[in-house]
Scaffold this active site. Structure first.
Site, PDB file in Angstrom:
ATOM      1  N   HIS A  49     121.187 -46.355   4.988  1.00  0.00           N
ATOM      2  CA  HIS A  49     122.416 -46.287   4.182  1.00  0.00           C
ATOM      3  C   HIS A  49     123.205 -47.600   4.253  1.00  0.00           C
ATOM      4  O   HIS A  49     123.775 -48.044   3.265  1.00  0.00           O
ATOM      5  CB  HIS A  49     123.329 -45.159   4.677  1.00  0.00           C
ATOM      6  CG  HIS A  49     123.019 -43.816   4.081  1.00  0.00           C
ATOM      7  ND1 HIS A  49     123.104 -43.561   2.731  1.00  0.00           N
ATOM      8  CD2 HIS A  49     122.654 -42.643   4.664  1.00  0.00           C
ATOM      9  CE1 HIS A  49     122.789 -42.291   2.506  1.00  0.00           C
ATOM     10  NE2 HIS A  49     122.507 -41.707   3.660  1.00  0.00           N
ATOM     11  N   HIS A  80     117.140 -43.004   8.615  1.00  0.00           N
ATOM     12  CA  HIS A  80     117.843 -42.572   7.397  1.00  0.00           C
ATOM     13  C   HIS A  80     119.277 -43.116   7.385  1.00  0.00           C
ATOM     14  O   HIS A  80     119.722 -43.682   6.378  1.00  0.00           O
ATOM     15  CB  HIS A  80     117.836 -41.042   7.331  1.00  0.00           C
ATOM     16  CG  HIS A  80     118.571 -40.463   6.167  1.00  0.00           C
ATOM     17  ND1 HIS A  80     117.941 -39.742   5.170  1.00  0.00           N
ATOM     18  CD2 HIS A  80     119.895 -40.497   5.816  1.00  0.00           C
ATOM     19  CE1 HIS A  80     118.845 -39.380   4.268  1.00  0.00           C
ATOM     20  NE2 HIS A  80     120.036 -39.810   4.640  1.00  0.00           N
ATOM     21  N   GLU A  81     119.976 -42.955   8.501  1.00  0.00           N
ATOM     22  CA  GLU A  81     121.387 -43.372   8.538  1.00  0.00           C
ATOM     23  C   GLU A  81     121.521 -44.895   8.441  1.00  0.00           C
ATOM     24  O   GLU A  81     122.402 -45.412   7.752  1.00  0.00           O
ATOM     25  CB  GLU A  81     122.083 -42.862   9.812  1.00  0.00           C
ATOM     26  CG  GLU A  81     122.151 -41.344   9.936  1.00  0.00           C
ATOM     27  CD  GLU A  81     122.619 -40.642   8.670  1.00  0.00           C
ATOM     28  OE1 GLU A  81     123.460 -41.194   7.948  1.00  0.00           O
ATOM     29  OE2 GLU A  81     122.116 -39.541   8.391  1.00  0.00           O
TER      30      GLU A  81
END
Ligand code: ZN
Length: 191
Positions: A149, A145-146
């Site tokens: 980004h 997820h990170e």
């Protein structure tokens, strides 16, 4: 150190590919201050992680940290504070798992999406030292997820639209089933 404003979906900075940080730049007070601010901002918002572009800075820096008592994600296994500069992620095999996620830049929305179960993450730590770690299960999902980004990708891009729910509706209709699956995953792969 200070808490920065977290930008919300719709801000173009969340949609661009963040640029690499040069080793000499990493040593500068400005970048070290940014890392401290990201840590403060993530903690103040009770997030599991934060990427620099969520604080408006389009550089490839992301952090992850779960202390085991996170009110947003009480089922997540602990993750010691991890500051990643120029991280690169590589799946270890083809196994996928469906994970329900939220995001500090997508207020009051959650959704389910497929994540790799096992990944290798390579990055520079804040001192410029090369690090390499294997992550599995929910923790692997947090890292994916990170790092998404940093490429301008949000969880809503990958989520099955039919699973999107406000946090209230998630609690009412999805939480029990997801937490059960999350516990099974943690028991099987260890995180
Ligand atoms: Zn996010």
């Amino acid at each position: 150190m200070s808490v920065r404003k977290i930008v919300s979906i719709g801000d173009p900075v969340l949609r661009e590919r963040s640029r690499e940080v040069e080793p000499a730049e990493l040593r500068t007070p400005a970048v070290q201050r940014l890392i401290d601010d990201l840590i403060d901002t993530k903690r103040a918002a009770n997030g599991a992680g934060l990427a620099a572009n969520q604080a408006g800075e389009a550089v490839r820096i992301a952090i992850a940290e779960v202390d085991g008592t996170n009110p947003r994600y009480p089922y997540k296994p602990p993750i010691p504070l991890c500051v990643m500069v120029n991280p690169v992620l590589e799946p270890l095999d083809d196994e996928l798992v469906e994970i329900n996620e939220g995001c500090l830049s997508v207020p009051d929305l959650r959704g389910s999406l497929a994540r790799h179960v096992s990944v290798r993450v390579r990055y520079l730590d804040r001192h410029g030292n090369e690090q390499e770690e294997i992550k599995r299960g929910l923790t692997a999902g947090t890292f994916q997820h990170e790092l998404d980004h940093l490429d301008g990708v949000l969880f809503v891009d990958r989520a099955d639209p039919k699973t999107l729910a406000t946090w209230e509706q998630f609690e009412l209709h999805q939480r029990e089933e997801f937490v059960e699956r999350a516990k099974e995953l943690v028991a099987r792969v260890g995180s």
